[in-house]
Design a protein around this motif. Structure first.
Motif, mmCIF file in Angstrom:
data_model
loop_
_atom_site.group_PDB
_atom_site.id
_atom_site.type_symbol
_atom_site.label_atom_id
_atom_site.label_comp_id
_atom_site.label_asym_id
_atom_site.label_seq_id
_atom_site.Cartn_x
_atom_site.Cartn_y
_atom_site.Cartn_z
ATOM 1 N N ALA A 47 1.062 -1.374 -0.471
ATOM 2 C CA ALA A 47 -0.189 -0.106 0.306
ATOM 3 C C ALA A 47 1.148 1.455 -0.089
ATOM 4 O O ALA A 47 0.260 2.126 -0.588
ATOM 5 N N CYS A 48 1.625 1.239 0.690
ATOM 6 C CA CYS A 48 3.183 2.370 0.697
ATOM 7 C C CYS A 48 4.018 2.379 -0.317
ATOM 8 O O CYS A 48 4.550 3.511 -0.728
ATOM 9 N N THR A 49 3.586 1.405 -1.475
ATOM 10 C CA THR A 49 4.728 0.990 -2.829
ATOM 11 C C THR A 49 4.331 2.392 -4.032
ATOM 12 O O THR A 49 4.353 3.168 -4.363
ATOM 13 N N ASN A 50 2.981 2.048 -4.362
ATOM 14 C CA ASN A 50 2.226 2.908 -5.788
ATOM 15 C C ASN A 50 0.585 2.323 -5.807
ATOM 16 O O ASN A 50 0.711 2.143 -5.011
ATOM 17 N N ALA A 51 -0.015 3.833 -6.182
ATOM 18 C CA ALA A 51 -1.494 4.078 -6.470
ATOM 19 C C ALA A 51 -1.643 3.207 -7.264
ATOM 20 O O ALA A 51 -3.207 2.445 -6.656
ATOM 21 N N LYS A 78 -1.739 -5.185 14.887
ATOM 22 C CA LYS A 78 -3.157 -3.464 14.397
ATOM 23 C C LYS A 78 -1.984 -2.580 14.211
ATOM 24 O O LYS A 78 -2.333 -1.611 12.898
ATOM 25 N N GLU A 79 -0.598 -2.765 14.176
ATOM 26 C CA GLU A 79 -0.204 -1.424 13.420
ATOM 27 C C GLU A 79 0.305 -1.352 11.823
ATOM 28 O O GLU A 79 0.140 -0.322 11.511
ATOM 29 N N LYS A 80 0.278 -2.344 11.169
ATOM 30 C CA LYS A 80 0.433 -3.161 9.715
ATOM 31 C C LYS A 80 -0.498 -2.696 9.480
ATOM 32 O O LYS A 80 -0.576 -1.914 8.570
ATOM 33 N N VAL A 81 -1.745 -2.963 9.503
ATOM 34 C CA VAL A 81 -3.056 -2.696 9.241
ATOM 35 C C VAL A 81 -3.310 -1.085 9.100
ATOM 36 O O VAL A 81 -3.391 -0.351 8.321
ATOM 37 N N ALA A 82 -3.759 -0.291 11.034
ATOM 38 C CA ALA A 82 -3.222 0.813 10.612
ATOM 39 C C ALA A 82 -2.211 1.376 9.365
ATOM 40 O O ALA A 82 -2.897 2.575 8.704
ATOM 41 N N GLY A 83 -1.531 1.491 9.747
ATOM 42 C CA GLY A 83 -0.611 1.861 8.793
ATOM 43 C C GLY A 83 -0.378 1.716 6.823
ATOM 44 O O GLY A 83 -0.303 2.120 6.082
ATOM 45 N N ALA A 84 -1.930 0.778 6.748
ATOM 46 C CA ALA A 84 -1.935 0.079 5.272
ATOM 47 C C ALA A 84 -2.939 0.585 5.232
ATOM 48 O O ALA A 84 -3.671 1.286 3.853
ATOM 49 N N LEU A 85 -4.105 0.871 5.660
ATOM 50 C CA LEU A 85 -4.886 2.043 5.934
ATOM 51 C C LEU A 85 -4.863 3.627 5.608
ATOM 52 O O LEU A 85 -5.508 4.056 4.690
ATOM 53 N N LYS A 86 -3.665 3.539 6.369
ATOM 54 C CA LYS A 86 -2.883 5.334 6.494
ATOM 55 C C LYS A 86 -2.847 5.248 4.540
ATOM 56 O O LYS A 86 -3.369 6.292 3.733
ATOM 57 N N CYS A 87 -1.849 4.677 4.593
ATOM 58 C CA CYS A 87 -1.394 4.727 2.417
ATOM 59 C C CYS A 87 -2.900 4.547 1.332
ATOM 60 O O CYS A 87 -2.736 4.587 0.615
ATOM 61 N N LEU A 88 -3.329 3.697 2.120
ATOM 62 C CA LEU A 88 -5.307 3.349 0.840
ATOM 63 C C LEU A 88 -5.452 4.878 1.158
ATOM 64 O O LEU A 88 -6.236 5.263 0.015
ATOM 65 N N CYS A 89 -5.825 5.693 1.996
ATOM 66 C CA CYS A 89 -6.255 6.409 1.839
ATOM 67 C C CYS A 89 -5.869 7.754 1.535
ATOM 68 O O CYS A 89 -6.319 9.232 1.213
ATOM 69 N N GLU A 122 0.391 6.059 13.745
ATOM 70 C CA GLU A 122 -0.345 5.495 12.882
ATOM 71 C C GLU A 122 -1.606 4.870 12.864
ATOM 72 O O GLU A 122 -2.375 6.007 11.381
ATOM 73 N N ALA A 123 -2.229 5.311 13.253
ATOM 74 C CA ALA A 123 -4.269 5.825 13.414
ATOM 75 C C ALA A 123 -3.945 7.315 12.956
ATOM 76 O O ALA A 123 -4.729 7.195 12.006
ATOM 77 N N ALA A 124 -3.027 8.279 13.630
ATOM 78 C CA ALA A 124 -3.334 9.653 13.261
ATOM 79 C C ALA A 124 -3.135 9.363 12.159
ATOM 80 O O ALA A 124 -3.645 10.311 11.258
ATOM 81 N N GLY A 125 -2.352 8.695 11.483
ATOM 82 C CA GLY A 125 -1.971 9.463 10.316
ATOM 83 C C GLY A 125 -2.864 8.593 9.362
ATOM 84 O O GLY A 125 -3.264 9.261 8.138
ATOM 85 N N ALA A 126 -3.518 7.489 9.724
ATOM 86 C CA ALA A 126 -5.420 7.042 8.500
ATOM 87 C C ALA A 126 -5.526 8.355 8.567
ATOM 88 O O ALA A 126 -6.405 8.670 7.835
ATOM 89 N N ILE A 127 -6.454 8.732 9.436
ATOM 90 C CA ILE A 127 -7.092 9.843 9.471
ATOM 91 C C ILE A 127 -6.536 10.899 9.099
ATOM 92 O O ILE A 127 -7.449 11.511 8.993
ATOM 93 N N ARG A 128 -5.499 11.504 9.526
ATOM 94 C CA ARG A 128 -5.235 12.375 8.931
ATOM 95 C C ARG A 128 -5.461 12.196 7.313
ATOM 96 O O ARG A 128 -5.808 12.972 6.700
ATOM 97 N N HIS A 129 -5.159 11.247 6.481
ATOM 98 C CA HIS A 129 -5.480 10.800 5.155
ATOM 99 C C HIS A 129 -6.459 10.973 4.623
ATOM 100 O O HIS A 129 -7.071 10.932 3.354
#
Length: 514
Positions: A47-51, A78-89, A122-129
């Motif tokens: 998810a962090c690699t490209n669109a 949980k950390e990796k999932v929240a990070g993935a959601l951050k990147c997906l958004c 990671e959770a704050a990052g997901a909400i940010r995006h």
């Protein structure tokens, strides 16, 4: 991670070859915590690699399972999932909609409260995006994310992402802006500007800037009341590029609040706050000075100078602000002269406070220093020359003498009649006395210490006997010698008879020997 990630692999190639989407969903469905962690890590990485990868992940239908694992997985999962959601958004409204549709906000907010820094980040990052559209910001507010994000601001590790999330949260939303201010976020954002790293400072400054865009009085007053203007304006000069950009936009939006503070008659703390902010901002550049004058700061500043009962600290800052506003030349400073500043500054040369004297003399020097002599008549006509001569002959501190001698140097640089006026006022003996290097009286140690503690300004206090005394003495002597050289164009014989040439020769010899 269980995938052949190489820089040369074209997007999607190995994903298709290994039937990645189905396999990953199957691994996520496993009851094995280890399998879940590995799968979540793989999804996070992709998810962090490209669109393209992000779109394929969402299209695979894995988002609801990811959201489930925010509650049931291990800390690593949980950390990796929240990070993935951050990147997906990231920069993708369609993917944001998918994450919101899966009801991701409640478990993400739970992670904000987890007291585990990696999960908080990671959770704050997901909400940010997530909070990049009006509809999504509304959803974030309704889910109750505001207070948990504010609670993260004092924490060193998650504060960057928390501030960034709040920056998105208040963007173009008056309702969210009010909620953030009322929840007490502003002082915490200002604290980040003082103590955070550059990345966190940029996000905090961006959030504060967003609070000023709509010019809501309560938001802007909250920033002023947080006593952060000195550090905010300091970032204009010394901050990292990203912080500087946000701070520049913010302070220009706050000039009207600075003026409002100046007008708070009977509230010296507020007046000092406004004058100090204007002083710092006016030192930054010509455009800032124009903005300050355009907002009507001049009359309140002059009212403080004129009032007999002005608080001493307020007066120091007000005169200092006027000194910096006079840094421009020609028409740019004409409003200052036309408003009657010169007689007020001249009167303040007699003040009991050294800082007031120095700033008043410095303001007059700035007005005189245009190379054209446009305001020299105003300065001479106000009786400033007589006051200057008195200060040069008294036990005035070197910094005051340097400003006074500098003003006389400017006033005598253009017109013969002005040289005569300065000569007739008895300036030559006083200037010679400065050349001969009369030492200033020893500073009171307690007073010096108090100044260093209470005045955190660009011109910091220098203790008596330090290298600063030599520099100030040299500057006073240099300005006095320039004034005498200007006067010698018409009064050379008189200066020689008074011992001025000998003093100049001694100064020259000392400077060459050094």
């Amino acid at each position: 991670p269980p995938f052949p990630a190489t820089p040369s692999t074209p997007p999607g190639t190995w994903m298709t070859r290994f039937s990645w989407p189905g396999a990953s969903i199957e691994l996520l469905a496993s009851d094995s915590p280890q399998q879940q962690e590995r799968s979540a890590a793989a999804i996070f990485h992709l998810a962090c690699t490209n669109a393209q990868f992000r779109d394929e992940i969402v299209a695979s239908g894995v988002v609801p399972r990811l959201v489930e694992l925010l509650s049931s997985g291990t800390v690593v999962t949980k950390e990796k999932v929240a990070g993935a959601l951050k990147c997906l958004c990231f920069n993708n409204v369609k993917n944001q909609d998918a994450v919101l549709a899966a009801n991701a906000l409640p478990p993400l907010i739970d992670l904000l409260r987890s007291n585990v820094p990696a999960l908080e980040v990671e959770a704050a990052g997901a909400i940010r995006h997530l909070a990049t559209t009006a509809e999504n910001r509304k959803a974030v507010a309704e889910a109750g994310a505001l207070q948990p994000l504010i609670d993260l601001l004092p924490k060193r590790i998650p504060q960057e992402q928390a501030a960034a999330a709040l920056r998105s949260f208040v963007n173009k939303s008056s309702k969210n802006e009010r909620a953030l201010v009322e929840a007490g976020a502003v002082p915490k954002l200002v604290d980040i500007l003082r103590t955070g790293n550059a990345a966190a400072q940029e996000q905090a400054a961006g959030c504060l800037k967003n609070l000023t865009v709509k010019n809501h009085a309560d938001s802007e007053r909250a920033i002023m009341q947080a006593n952060g203007m000195d550090i905010i304006i300091g970032h204009l000069q010394f901050g990292a590029p990203g912080v500087k950009q946000q701070a520049a936009a913010m302070v220009k939006n706050l000039v009207d609040r600075m003026v409002e503070c100046l007008q708070a008659i009977g509230e010296p703390a507020k007046q000092e706050q406004g004058a100090l902010a204007i002083r710092h901002l006016a030192a930054f550049g010509s455009e800032e000075r124009k903005a300050i004058l355009a907002e009507g700061a001049l009359q309140p500043l002059l009212a403080i100078l004129q009032a007999e009962d002005s608080d001493a600290d307020v007066l120091v800052e007000a005169v200092g602000a006027l000194r910096n506003l006079a840094l421009d030349t020609g028409e740019a400073v004409r409003p200052i002269v036309a408003a009657g500043a010169v007689p007020l500054l001249t009167k303040l040369l007699e003040s009991e406070h050294v800082e007031v004297q120095e700033h008043a003399a410095g303001a007059l020097r700035n007005l005189a220093n245009d190379g054209m002599g446009e305001y020299h008549n105003d300065i001479i006509g106000a009786g400033a020359v007589q006051a200057f001569v008195k200060l040069l002959g008294a036990d005035s501190p070197l910094e005051v003498k340097a400003q006074v001698a500098g003003t006389l140097s400017c006033v005598t640089s253009v017109y013969s009649a002005h040289r005569t006026a300065v000569y007739d006022a008895g300036a030559v003996p006083a200037l010679i006395q400065v050349l001969q290097g009369e030492q200033e009286p020893a500073a009171d140690e307690n007073e010096e210490e108090k100044e260093a503690v209470t005045l955190q300004r660009p011109e910091s206090a220098v203790s008596a006997g330090s290298a600063g005394d030599h520099a100030r003495s040299s500057e006073a002597q240099r300005q006095a010698s320039m004034a005498l050289q200007n006067l010698a164009a018409k009064h050379a014989e008189e200066i020689a008879d008074t011992g001025g040439l000998a003093a100049l020769e001694e100064l020259y010899k000392a400077s060459t020997d050094a």
